[in-house]
Design an enzyme around this catalytic site. Structure first.
Site, PDB file in Angstrom:
ATOM      1  N   ASP A  43       0.828  -1.212   0.000  1.00 45.02           N
ATOM      2  CA  ASP A  43       0.000   0.000   0.000  1.00 45.02           C
ATOM      3  C   ASP A  43       0.862   1.263   0.000  1.00 45.02           C
ATOM      4  O   ASP A  43       0.338   2.375  -0.090  1.00 45.02           O
ATOM      5  CB  ASP A  43      -1.031  -0.015   1.143  1.00 45.02           C
ATOM      6  N   SER A  44       2.206   1.091   0.035  1.00 47.42           N
ATOM      7  CA  SER A  44       3.088   2.249  -0.175  1.00 47.42           C
ATOM      8  C   SER A  44       2.848   2.858  -1.554  1.00 47.42           C
ATOM      9  O   SER A  44       3.256   3.990  -1.810  1.00 47.42           O
ATOM     10  CB  SER A  44       4.557   1.846  -0.036  1.00 47.42           C
ATOM     11  N   ASP A  82      -1.208  -6.005  -0.483  1.00 50.85           N
ATOM     12  CA  ASP A  82      -1.608  -5.440   0.806  1.00 50.85           C
ATOM     13  C   ASP A  82      -3.119  -5.237   0.887  1.00 50.85           C
ATOM     14  O   ASP A  82      -3.747  -4.771  -0.077  1.00 50.85           O
ATOM     15  CB  ASP A  82      -0.964  -4.056   0.988  1.00 50.85           C
ATOM     16  N   LYS A 112      -1.344  -9.414   2.423  1.00 48.74           N
ATOM     17  CA  LYS A 112      -0.609  -9.009   3.628  1.00 48.74           C
ATOM     18  C   LYS A 112      -1.494  -8.063   4.433  1.00 48.74           C
ATOM     19  O   LYS A 112      -2.222  -7.252   3.849  1.00 48.74           O
ATOM     20  CB  LYS A 112       0.708  -8.318   3.252  1.00 48.74           C
ATOM     21  N   GLU A 114      -1.547  -5.670   8.309  1.00 53.92           N
ATOM     22  CA  GLU A 114      -0.774  -5.130   9.429  1.00 53.92           C
ATOM     23  C   GLU A 114      -1.475  -5.427  10.749  1.00 53.92           C
ATOM     24  O   GLU A 114      -2.704  -5.364  10.827  1.00 53.92           O
ATOM     25  CB  GLU A 114      -0.632  -3.605   9.275  1.00 53.92           C
ATOM     26  N   GLU A 181       9.102  -4.577  10.233  1.00 50.59           N
ATOM     27  CA  GLU A 181       9.517  -3.254   9.746  1.00 50.59           C
ATOM     28  C   GLU A 181      10.066  -2.388  10.868  1.00 50.59           C
ATOM     29  O   GLU A 181       9.415  -2.198  11.902  1.00 50.59           O
ATOM     30  CB  GLU A 181       8.327  -2.550   9.054  1.00 50.59           C
TER      31      GLU A 181
HETATM   32  O1  KIV Z   1       3.451  -1.117   1.514  1.00 49.85           O
HETATM   33  C1  KIV Z   1       4.621  -1.529   1.469  1.00 49.85           C
HETATM   34  O2  KIV Z   1       5.385  -1.226   0.557  1.00 49.85           O
HETATM   35  C2  KIV Z   1       5.069  -2.375   2.557  1.00 49.85           C
HETATM   36  C3  KIV Z   1       6.540  -2.608   2.686  1.00 49.85           C
HETATM   37  C4  KIV Z   1       7.153  -1.439   3.351  1.00 49.85           C
HETATM   38  C5  KIV Z   1       6.830  -3.865   3.414  1.00 49.85           C
HETATM   39  O3  KIV Z   1       4.282  -2.812   3.350  1.00 49.85           O
END
Ligand code: KIV
Length: 256
Positions: A43-44, A82, A112, A114, A181
């Site tokens: 989600d970055s 994500d 993924k 969090e 992280e």
């Molecule tokens: O969103 C992302 O790019 C991430 C990485 C920092 C692991 O979760």
């Protein structure tokens, strides 16, 4: 193409997992051809591709749109996507709906999310029961930026204990891997030794079972790099020069 099961073998065979993020077809094609094991549609992308201030505004539809493009560029790597903020926290049902949509619509193999113990344990258990492979993410969790900021986590004894407990609980719930992280390297080492699923570190030292970076940071495309991210090339400068060279060529005919 490594499956989530094969990823577990990486740890057994002491083989490091090479992971990077991707947000579109071109980047995904390059990473895959370069032999990356795992591509994360993180989600970055909210910041690096869409210009949002943080990851919170990103929607499920937006990440699905990008993940489909990534999938079209990938032949070999395992693709993990994500779950965006609020697409899984409100109920287990919402998590199954969101994760199910990601797998159905994008062709990715895993999601993924969090969070740790106890918040995410039932959700992970139920996702795994529904046949959806889950990667966990603990330590600095950017979706909690308004609580944690972007500070290193796991500095106090109690916070270290909290993160170790979370990692063990995530493994028990059925997660196939955990991103660690921005936590101290010795804590990441202890966690990696304690659990049998692979840890993938970002700003967590060299003793994880693999490493991930945001590809825009690796390429030197971002203006605000986290302190632990290494740029392997300065593409911003290279692209600027290319655009200026092109511009100069175009302007050569000015006034002729
Ligand atoms: O969103 C992302 O790019 C991430 C990485 C920092 C692991 O979760």
């Amino acid at each position: 193409m490594p499956t989530v099961r094969q990823l577990l073998q990486f740890k057994v065979n002491r083989k490091q997992i090479v992971a990077l993020t991707a947000w579109d077809f071109a980047i995904a094609q390059i990473l895959d051809a370069a032999g990356v094991d795992l591509i994360l549609v993180g989600d970055s992308l909210a910041m690096v591709a869409l210009g949002y201030e943080n990851t919170l505004p990103l929607t499920l539809d937006e990440i699905i749109h990008h993940a489909k493009a990534v999938k079209r560029g990938v032949k070999n790597a395992l693709i993990v996507v994500d779950l965006p903020f609020l697409s899984y926290q409100t109920s287990v049902e919402s998590a199954i709906q969101s994760a199910g949509r990601i797998l159905k619509e994008t062709g990715a193999q895993a999601v993924k999310l969090e969070g740790g113990y106890p918040a995410m344990i039932e959700t992970i258990t139920r996702l795994v029961e529904a046949g959806i492979p889950v990667m966990g993410h603990i330590g600095l969790t950017p979706q909690s930026v308004h609580q944690l900021g972007y500070r290193q986590q796991g500095q106090s004894e109690s916070d270290r204990d909290r993160l170790i407990l979370a990692a063990v609980a995530l493994e028990r719930a059925g997660a196939f891997s955990i991103v660690l992280e921005h936590i101290p390297a010795d804590l990441a080492k202890s966690i990696s030794e304690k659990i049998s699923i692979p840890t993938i570190g970002i700003g967590a030292g060299v003793d994880c079972d693999g490493q991930v970076l945001v590809t825009a940071d690796l390429l030197g495309l971002t203006l605000r790099q986290p302190p632990f991210a290494k740029a392997y090339v300065d593409l911003r400068t290279i692209i600027t020069q290319a655009v200026q060279d092109y511009s100069a060529d175009v302007k050569k005919v000015d006034g002729e």
